[in-house]
Design an enzyme around this catalytic site. Structure first.
Site, PDB file in Angstrom:
ATOM      1  CD  GLU A 235      -4.780  -8.921   4.176  1.00 50.95           C
ATOM      2  OE1 GLU A 235      -4.795  -7.890   4.882  1.00 50.95           O
ATOM      3  OE2 GLU A 235      -3.835  -9.318   3.221  1.00 50.95           O
TER       4      GLU A 235
ATOM      5  CG  ASP B 186      18.233 -13.503  -5.428  1.00 46.48           C
ATOM      6  OD1 ASP B 186      17.883 -13.487  -6.688  1.00 46.48           O
ATOM      7  OD2 ASP B 186      18.362 -14.074  -4.633  1.00 46.48           O
TER       8      ASP B 186
ATOM      9  CG  HIS C 120      -1.811  -0.953   1.171  1.00 44.67           C
ATOM     10  ND1 HIS C 120      -2.872  -1.048   0.131  1.00 44.67           N
ATOM     11  CD2 HIS C 120      -2.302  -1.972   1.986  1.00 44.67           C
ATOM     12  CE1 HIS C 120      -3.659  -1.972   0.349  1.00 44.67           C
ATOM     13  NE2 HIS C 120      -3.430  -2.738   1.317  1.00 44.67           N
TER      14      HIS C 120
ATOM     15  NE  ARG D 179       1.372  -4.990   3.555  1.00 41.19           N
ATOM     16  CZ  ARG D 179       0.307  -4.357   3.896  1.00 41.19           C
ATOM     17  NH1 ARG D 179      -0.431  -5.256   4.549  1.00 41.19           N
ATOM     18  NH2 ARG D 179      -0.206  -3.208   3.928  1.00 41.19           N
TER      19      ARG D 179
ATOM     20  CG  ASP E  88      -7.422  -5.659   3.601  1.00 40.50           C
ATOM     21  OD1 ASP E  88      -6.040  -5.524   3.641  1.00 40.50           O
ATOM     22  OD2 ASP E  88      -7.902  -5.108   2.503  1.00 40.50           O
TER      23      ASP E  88
END
Ligand SMILES: O=C(O)C(=O)C[C@H](O)[C@@H](O)CO
Length: 352
Positions: free
Chosen positions: A152, A87, A48, A73, A178
């Site tokens: 969620e 990586d 977000h 996230r 959510d």
């Protein structure tokens, strides 16, 4: 020399609660300030917030110099995205919108090298291996990767028991915002039905031996989740902290400046009636005090009206804050009074 130790994963395994903060300002300068604040972990949000791989790497680099642990996230739990983040040196991922055990199983494979997983081998180029300076990174990386998934929505909550059975999932985060939306309470994570579902889910997670996590600004929910045994709890968001603080700061600065006012009069034998009509008209959305001879109307945004009435005259003072649009406000007040005085030739003459 093995892959870097993941103290956050170790703390979760030990059941040692970790307190965190969401980072959505997507800037390494802010990440550096946040990393020195004292949180155990910082969530770099690419779901977000306007983060991309480069901004995530820059934040990983500055946070590495502090005691806080970076949790990333991704926007979605796509294999290619996970490959790039690992990586880049991310060791803890929080993958949003996980709704099934199968999805969780695929995520475990995405963070695991073959033959047991599908993570592409590219450590020779990777920051994760300190650019090949860690010779046995490939063999030791998986142990130090912490995979957290977000449940969620109702579908995910219904699958929670199966998700908790998946080996390789280190923890489950319940997303109250959510979940509230999917339960029909959009914008209201504090709805009793939502809070009950969150706490019930958290109990299941902890009972299954997994780490339980949440982001909640509610001190009550923070306490209840910790009491249940949640071990990664985020309690604030850099964006809202900054936005709230700078708005309050601007309000305080402007409050040092004088309000703007204009004074007007209207010759009328109905002054008291119009005064009382305007006060009653705005009484549902402003703070209003009045009697037949005087009235004050105060709006939250700083616009005000003071009025006094005699047998022959209505006196009006229109006021705005230091940066208010006084001319517009004078027009609004004039038009309302003219509407009330439609039966007569009414003119509010402003002196300034
Ligand atoms: O659903 C939630 O709650 C979360 O996953 C956290 C939100 O995404 C975060 O942006 C705060 O609203």
């Amino acid at each position: 020399m093995p892959a870097p130790h993941n103290p956050f994963k170790a703390a979760l395994k030990a059941g040692d609660p970790q307190m965190g903060c969401w980072l959505g300002l997507a800037d390494p300068y802010v990440a550096e300030i946040s990393a020195g604040a004292g949180f155990d972990w910082l969530l770099i949000d690419a779901e977000h917030a306007p983060n991309d791989l480069r901004s995530i790497i820059a934040q990983l680099q500055v946070i590495a110099g502090f005691g806080s642990h970076a949790v990333i996230r991704p926007t979605v739990g796509e294999t290619w995205m996970i490959k790039q983040l690992l990586d880049a040196g991310a060791q803890t991922l929080l993958v949003p919108m996980v709704e099934s055990a199968e999805q969780a199983r695929e995520l475990v494979k995405a963070v695991t090298y073959p033959p047991h997983g599908i993570r592409g081998v590219g450590s020779a180029l990777a920051r994760a291996s300190n650019f090949s300076a860690i010779p046995d990174y490939l063999k030791t990386a998986r142990e130090e990767i912490c995979l957290l998934v977000q449940v969620e929505n109702r579908k995910g909550m219904e699958a929670l028991d199966e998700i908790l059975q998946i080996e390789g999932i280190d923890g489950v985060f319940i997303g109250p915002s959510d979940l509230a939306a999917d339960m029909g309470h959009i914008g209201n994570a504090a709805a009793p039905e939502v809070e009950a579902a969150v706490l019930d889910g958290m109990r299941k997670i902890v009972a299954a031996g997994k780490a339980g996590g949440i982001l909640t600004l509610s001190p009550k929910m923070q306490r209840e989740c910790l009491d249940i045994g949640a071990t990664f709890v985020a309690t604030d968001i850099d964006v809202t902290l900054f936005a709230s603080a700078i708005r309050d700061s601007a309000k305080a600065a402007l409050s040092l400046l004088p309000d703007q006012s204009a004074h007007g009069t209207a010759e009328t034998s109905n002054a008291s009636r119009y005064l009382q009509q305007l006060c009653k008209h705005w009484s549902h959305k402003a703070a209003v005090e009045f009697d037949p001879n005087a009235g004050t109307i105060r709006f939250d945004g700083g616009n005000q009206v003071q009025m006094s009435a005699t047998a022959t005259q209505l006196a009006v003072t229109a006021t705005t804050g230091p940066r208010g649009d006084l001319e517009r406000w004078k027009g609004v007040v004039s038009r309302h009074l003219e509407r009330f005085a439609f039966r007569e030739e009414f003119s509010l003459v402003w002196q300034d």
